[in-house]
Write an enzyme that holds these catalytic residues in place. Structure first.
Site, PDB file in Angstrom:
ATOM      1  N   PHE A 151       0.828  -1.108  -0.095  1.00  0.00           N
ATOM      2  CA  PHE A 151      -0.023  -0.154  -0.180  1.00  0.00           C
ATOM      3  C   PHE A 151       0.772   1.361   0.191  1.00  0.00           C
ATOM      4  O   PHE A 151       1.743   1.430   0.740  1.00  0.00           O
ATOM      5  CB  PHE A 151      -0.962   0.067   1.316  1.00  0.00           C
ATOM      6  N   ASP A 242       9.080   2.678   1.841  1.00  0.00           N
ATOM      7  CA  ASP A 242       7.890   3.433   2.255  1.00  0.00           C
ATOM      8  C   ASP A 242       7.803   3.199   3.676  1.00  0.00           C
ATOM      9  O   ASP A 242       7.238   1.989   4.298  1.00  0.00           O
ATOM     10  CB  ASP A 242       6.703   2.921   1.287  1.00  0.00           C
ATOM     11  N   LYS A 271       2.771   9.315   8.410  1.00  0.00           N
ATOM     12  CA  LYS A 271       1.747   9.005   9.418  1.00  0.00           C
ATOM     13  C   LYS A 271       2.085   9.586  10.888  1.00  0.00           C
ATOM     14  O   LYS A 271       1.708  10.565  11.593  1.00  0.00           O
ATOM     15  CB  LYS A 271       1.141   7.683   9.536  1.00  0.00           C
TER      16      LYS A 271
HETATM   17  C1  LIG Z   1      -1.234   5.353   4.996  1.00  0.00           C
HETATM   18  C2  LIG Z   1      -0.066   4.825   4.216  1.00  0.00           C
HETATM   19  C3  LIG Z   1       0.141   5.650   3.101  1.00  0.00           C
HETATM   20  C4  LIG Z   1      -0.427   6.661   2.408  1.00  0.00           C
HETATM   21  O1  LIG Z   1      -0.583   7.913   3.316  1.00  0.00           O
HETATM   22  P1  LIG Z   1      -1.650   8.989   3.015  1.00  0.00           P
HETATM   23  O2  LIG Z   1      -1.145  10.122   4.211  1.00  0.00           O
HETATM   24  O3  LIG Z   1      -2.943   8.384   3.324  1.00  0.00           O
HETATM   25  O4  LIG Z   1      -1.467   9.386   1.566  1.00  0.00           O
HETATM   26  C5  LIG Z   1       1.537   5.224   2.139  1.00  0.00           C
HETATM   27  N1  LIG Z   1       2.219   4.049   2.384  1.00  0.00           N
HETATM   28  C6  LIG Z   1       1.835   3.502   3.636  1.00  0.00           C
HETATM   29  C7  LIG Z   1       2.632   2.298   3.850  1.00  0.00           C
HETATM   30  C8  LIG Z   1       0.910   3.862   4.503  1.00  0.00           C
HETATM   31  O5  LIG Z   1       0.432   2.963   5.444  1.00  0.00           O
END
Ligand SMILES: *Cc1c(COP(=O)(O)O)cnc(C)c1O
Length: 429
Positions: A151, A242, A271
């Protein structure tokens, strides 16, 4: 400067007027929402508009690093908004420089770019990798490899990067230049790179989560990531991690990659970085720092308010020894979940995670979904979040106490018992 902190009223004016129907009539229905409205919090506890108390083991999805209304964050944000909250990146922003200095001093990266979300941070990383491919590697048609069940966000490029068709459905045409491999499978990665490099296209970067959060709290394996690092070094491929969900102490280490014994070339944060104040960051090593003025930008990115908040979160992590707390409370939580799993061997296959990101995994063949357990726990006063249909995710603030972990474990047992006996009232939510 005078600093008067306004105390949160116990019952707010907004609360008494809150209506689910009014909300649903005007807010787009992009979320399947649980039918409670939260209006205040402190530490690991939040209260809804009916005055019900919940133990918050979601923390805004791994975002409220310091919990709710942490005095240091309240004071920092209050002071900063009284002083200066937004100018523009047309000018030097001291707080942004200080935050970049903290992040680069405490990580493998040398440079930082600030934006507002995880998706935007990943967009920046993809752009940086593409520019590096074009200008340094002379690749005309660069490919970024990502993993199945990953994700990476909800923008067009990041839903394309996300290896889950459910996020892409009805949004094509997607962005070209992505290719997917199974996670934690080095043979498949080797084969894919060989195949792509034999075609017109060439691999510029590999983008992976150190632990797949949304994809089901799936930790990366050390063997896999060390082999990925070697392949990247051998082939001149950039390794992008990420860290949007697991960075900034969530795993009990400051960065997720520290659990894997490797360093990325580029990594992204969002986050947990400013404890719930919206921020994103993309960091890179010196050799791939190829952006020049005009290449990338963000109006809000790195403004004084969010950077002061992020710096406060980072410094509080150190001052309150929250990495150690994340490790210890995480172990306590997983040990408790293991005991529960042993009581329900017909329902639960596994407990997995690092630090304070944990997943309780339901058996695929059992007719029970994670959201049913999450709803049952909510009725009992504990907030949890699914990570896919079979995984219940635990993401408490890093300030969580031993007593709060014990309380959460008790509720999980009650919730499982009530779902199994079918006595809980699921219609309520
Ligand atoms: C939540 C998340 C995103 C997206 O972040 P947003 O602030 O909602 O755009 C991208 N990568 C990972 C691993 C995430 O958990």
């Amino acid at each position: 400067m005078s600093l008067e902190l306004v105390q949160t009223p116990v019952v707010s004016a907004a609360a008494s007027h809150f209506s689910f129907d009014d909300f649903d009539n005007c807010v787009m229905s992009t979320y399947g929402r649980f039918a409670i409205a939260l209006e205040r919090g402190t530490g690991c506890r939040v209260w809804d508009t009916e005055g019900r108390e919940y133990l918050d083991f979601v923390a805004g999805i791994a975002t409220c690093t310091l919990g709710h209304a942490h005095p240091a964050l309240v004071e920092t944000v209050t002071r900063q908004i009284q002083k200066l909250h937004h100018v523009s990146n047309l000018y030097y922003i001291p707080e942004q420089g200080e935050l970049a200095q903290w992040l680069t001093k405490h990580s493998c990266a040398d440079h930082a770019f600030f934006c507002n979300s995880g998706a935007e941070a990943n967009e920046g990383a993809i752009k940086l990798a593409r520019k590096y491919a074009h200008t340094v590697l002379n690749i005309d048609d660069p490919v970024v490899i990502t993993a199945n069940a990953s994700f990476h966000g909800r923008t067009l490029a990041t839903i394309t990067a996300t290896g889950q068709p459910k996020y892409q459905k009805n949004f094509n045409p997607l962005v070209p230049g992505f290719h997917y491999v199974p996670y934690n499978d080095i043979a498949a990665l080797e084969a894919t790179i060989a195949q792509l490099n034999n075609s017109e296209r060439r691999v510029a970067a590999i983008l992976l989560e150190p632990l797949q959060g949304e994809g089901g709290v799936r930790p990366g394996t050390i063997d896999y990531f060390q082999a990925v690092r070697q392949i990247c070094d051998r082939e001149g491929i950039l390794l992008i991690l990420d860290e949007v969900q697991v960075g900034v102490g969530r795993t009990g280490k400051l960065w997720g990659y520290e659990n894997l014994g490797i360093e990325p070339d580029i990594f992204t944060l969002a986050k947990g970085l400013a404890g719930g104040v919206p921020i994103g960051a993309m960091l890179c090593k010196d050799f791939c720092n190829v952006f020049q003025p005009g290449d990338h930008a963000s109006t809000f990115g790195g403004n004084p308010l969010v950077c002061a908040a992020a710096l406060c979160v980072c410094q509080t992590l150190e001052q309150e020894n929250l990495l150690a707390n994340a490790q210890e409370r995480g172990e306590q939580l997983r040990a408790g979940l293991e005991r529960i799993a042993q009581k329900y061997p017909h329902l639960i296959t596994e407990v997995r995670g690092w630090g304070l990101i944990s997943g309780l995994v339901l058996k695929p063949e059992v007719d029970l979904t994670s959201v049913e357990i999450v709803k049952a726990a909510m009725v009992e006063g504990l907030l949890l979040v699914p990570a896919g249909p079979k995984v219940i995710r635990f993401l408490p603030p890093l300030v969580v106490t031993a007593a709060e972990v014990d309380q959460a474990l008790q509720v999980v047992e009650q919730a499982l018992a009530s779902v199994v006996s079918g006595t809980n009232d699921l219609q309520k939510s």
